[in-house]
Design an enzyme around this catalytic site. Structure first.
Site, mmCIF file in Angstrom:
data_model
loop_
_atom_site.group_PDB
_atom_site.id
_atom_site.type_symbol
_atom_site.label_atom_id
_atom_site.label_comp_id
_atom_site.label_asym_id
_atom_site.label_seq_id
_atom_site.Cartn_x
_atom_site.Cartn_y
_atom_site.Cartn_z
ATOM 1 N N ALA A 63 72.685 17.733 54.575
ATOM 2 C CA ALA A 63 71.779 17.806 55.722
ATOM 3 C C ALA A 63 72.133 16.670 56.671
ATOM 4 C CB ALA A 63 70.342 17.693 55.249
ATOM 5 N N GLY A 106 72.954 18.997 50.901
ATOM 6 C CA GLY A 106 72.640 20.330 51.431
ATOM 7 C C GLY A 106 73.856 21.243 51.467
ATOM 8 N N GLU A 109 74.022 22.651 48.149
ATOM 9 C CA GLU A 109 72.878 23.564 48.013
ATOM 10 C C GLU A 109 73.120 24.879 48.757
ATOM 11 O OE1 GLU A 109 70.305 20.282 49.255
ATOM 12 O OE2 GLU A 109 69.027 20.771 47.549
ATOM 13 N N GLU A 129 71.885 12.634 47.272
ATOM 14 C CA GLU A 129 70.669 12.247 48.008
ATOM 15 C C GLU A 129 70.040 10.978 47.469
ATOM 16 O OE1 GLU A 129 71.346 15.320 46.922
ATOM 17 O OE2 GLU A 129 70.869 16.798 48.466
HETATM 18 N N1 CAA Z 1 74.892 13.776 58.204
HETATM 19 C C1 CAA Z 1 75.287 13.315 59.387
HETATM 20 N N2 CAA Z 1 76.538 12.855 59.645
HETATM 21 C C2 CAA Z 1 77.407 12.869 58.625
HETATM 22 C C3 CAA Z 1 77.065 13.338 57.352
HETATM 23 C C4 CAA Z 1 75.728 13.830 57.151
HETATM 24 N N3 CAA Z 1 75.311 14.323 55.985
HETATM 25 N N4 CAA Z 1 78.141 13.215 56.535
HETATM 26 C C5 CAA Z 1 79.128 12.692 57.280
HETATM 27 N N5 CAA Z 1 78.696 12.479 58.544
HETATM 28 C C6 CAA Z 1 79.457 11.920 59.657
HETATM 29 C C7 CAA Z 1 79.706 10.437 59.485
HETATM 30 O O1 CAA Z 1 78.596 9.691 59.905
HETATM 31 C C8 CAA Z 1 80.922 10.239 60.384
HETATM 32 O O2 CAA Z 1 80.477 10.200 61.723
HETATM 33 P P1 CAA Z 1 81.181 9.138 62.737
HETATM 34 O O3 CAA Z 1 82.621 9.558 62.786
HETATM 35 O O4 CAA Z 1 80.445 9.365 64.032
HETATM 36 O O5 CAA Z 1 80.989 7.791 62.135
HETATM 37 C C9 CAA Z 1 81.697 11.552 60.200
HETATM 38 O O6 CAA Z 1 80.756 12.509 59.673
HETATM 39 C C10 CAA Z 1 82.835 11.421 59.208
HETATM 40 O O7 CAA Z 1 82.295 10.851 58.011
HETATM 41 P P2 CAA Z 1 82.910 9.554 57.311
HETATM 42 O O8 CAA Z 1 83.532 8.664 58.319
HETATM 43 O O9 CAA Z 1 81.841 8.991 56.445
HETATM 44 O O10 CAA Z 1 84.064 10.240 56.446
HETATM 45 P P3 CAA Z 1 84.621 9.756 55.034
HETATM 46 O O11 CAA Z 1 85.800 10.647 54.751
HETATM 47 O O12 CAA Z 1 84.823 8.294 54.995
HETATM 48 O O13 CAA Z 1 83.448 10.105 53.977
HETATM 49 C C11 CAA Z 1 81.766 11.479 52.981
HETATM 50 C C12 CAA Z 1 83.081 11.426 53.776
HETATM 51 C C13 CAA Z 1 81.976 10.936 51.565
HETATM 52 C C14 CAA Z 1 81.345 12.952 52.903
HETATM 53 C C15 CAA Z 1 80.694 10.637 53.692
HETATM 54 O O14 CAA Z 1 80.654 11.029 55.059
HETATM 55 C C16 CAA Z 1 79.317 10.798 53.143
HETATM 56 O O15 CAA Z 1 78.995 10.201 52.121
HETATM 57 N N6 CAA Z 1 78.448 11.604 53.824
HETATM 58 C C17 CAA Z 1 77.079 11.762 53.442
HETATM 59 C C18 CAA Z 1 76.923 12.643 52.207
HETATM 60 C C19 CAA Z 1 75.465 12.749 51.832
HETATM 61 O O16 CAA Z 1 74.804 11.789 51.540
HETATM 62 N N7 CAA Z 1 74.929 13.993 51.854
HETATM 63 C C20 CAA Z 1 73.543 14.240 51.558
HETATM 64 C C21 CAA Z 1 72.733 14.277 52.819
HETATM 65 S S1 CAA Z 1 70.985 14.414 52.548
HETATM 66 C C22 CAA Z 1 70.734 16.032 52.099
HETATM 67 O O17 CAA Z 1 71.647 16.843 52.113
HETATM 68 C C23 CAA Z 1 69.341 16.380 51.719
HETATM 69 C C24 CAA Z 1 69.167 17.743 51.180
HETATM 70 O O18 CAA Z 1 69.070 17.978 50.010
HETATM 71 C C25 CAA Z 1 69.097 18.870 52.076
#
Ligand code: CAA
Length: 255
Positions: A63, A106, A109, A129
């Protein structure tokens, strides 16, 4: 559509998640667009199966954290932001998730909401999460547990660790693993195969399998028996069986 690409190839509808700057993070607009497109495909007799995919780098990284970060409890509760995803359960045509790269939070999911997952060798799955101070919110605690069992679901949800595609396959989360370059082609071939069968029987088969997760064995078998009997009210059953007896290929009319 601004967050997804929509395409039709013969009887298969394809939705490609397309928010490359955020690794296809699922925001409210994307949810609206995916659901609207799925409903349109579901209502269209010319579509028999659906594929949802992302980019090579990410199916979806969860998400949208930026969109959620400053929301209050009242906003989340009153707007019920993830509720649109519940509509996926109303799609009676099969949906295949073609997953490459990250399928996290998400994203994992969403893949789990699809009927089965075909994954590329570089796919990674997880529910991270907990690292954000929250927990899965689009059904992950339920569907992941159904898919892989309590031990691994607890491990992934409580530690936030990510698993590679081989661990995902061994755990039953993924149906098939293919080389990255063959991901979409393999998913499309599976979807074309499904879309070529007797459409009512395909939908009944999907319904029957899903009942297994919602009821007792007794009720599930009763439900399956009724659907099996109902299949004999379709033209496709006559065509399928008579074609077999006549030693020719069946030609289904998809109604
Ligand atoms: N939401 C918003 N933006 C996101 C995102 C997310 N879930 N995941 C990645 N991005 C964005 C980053 O902020 C980054 O943006 P910028 O270039 O503007 O800085 C861009 O995507 C690229 O990401 P990274 O630079 O972090 O890329 P990476 O290769 O170094 O890492 C990753 C990749 C491991 C997937 C890392 O981005 C990450 O950990 N993302 C979050 C994953 C996460 O926590 N997901 C759960 C979200 S909460 C949820 O989903 C609740 C639910 O149950 C519905």
């Amino acid at each position: 559509m601004q967050t997804i690409l929509v395409e039709r190839r013969e009887r298969v509808g394809i939705i490609t998640l397309h928010r490359p700057k955020s690794l296809n993070a699922l925001n409210r607009q994307l949810a609206r667009e995916v659901i609207e497109t799925l409903k349109a495909f579901n209502a269209d007799d010319n579509i028999g199966a659906i594929v949802i995919t992302g980019s090579a780098r990410a199916f979806a990284a969860g998400a949208d954290i930026e969109e959620m970060a400053n929301l209050s409890y009242a906003e989340f509760y009153c707007d019920d932001i993830f509720a649109p995803w519940d509509a996926l359960r109303l799609i009676s045509k099969p949906i295949i998730a073609a997953v490459g790269g990250y399928a996290l939070g998400g994203g994992c999911e969403l893949a789990l909401m699809c009927d089965f997952i075909i994954a590329a060798e570089d796919a990674q799955f997880g529910q991270p999460e907990i690292k954000l101070g929250i927990l899965p919110g689009i059904g992950g605690s339920q569907r992941l547990t159904n898919a892989v069992g309590k031990a691994l679901a607890m491990d992934l949800i409580l530690t936030g660790r990510t698993i590679d595609v081989h661990e995902a396959k061994a755990a039953g989360l993924v149906a098939r693993v293919v080389p990255s370059k063959e991901l979409l082609q393999t998913a499309l071939e599976a979807a074309h195969t499904i879309a070529g069968y007797n459409s009512p029987a395909v939908r009944m088969a999907k319904e029957a399998v899903n009942v297994a997760f919602e009821t007792s064995l007794n009720e599930g078998i009763r439900h399956e028996r009724r659907l099996f009997q109902a299949a004999f009210a379709t033209e496709g059953q006559k065509e399928g069986m008579h074609a077999f007896i006549a030693k020719r290929a069946p030609v289904f009319r998809h109604r």
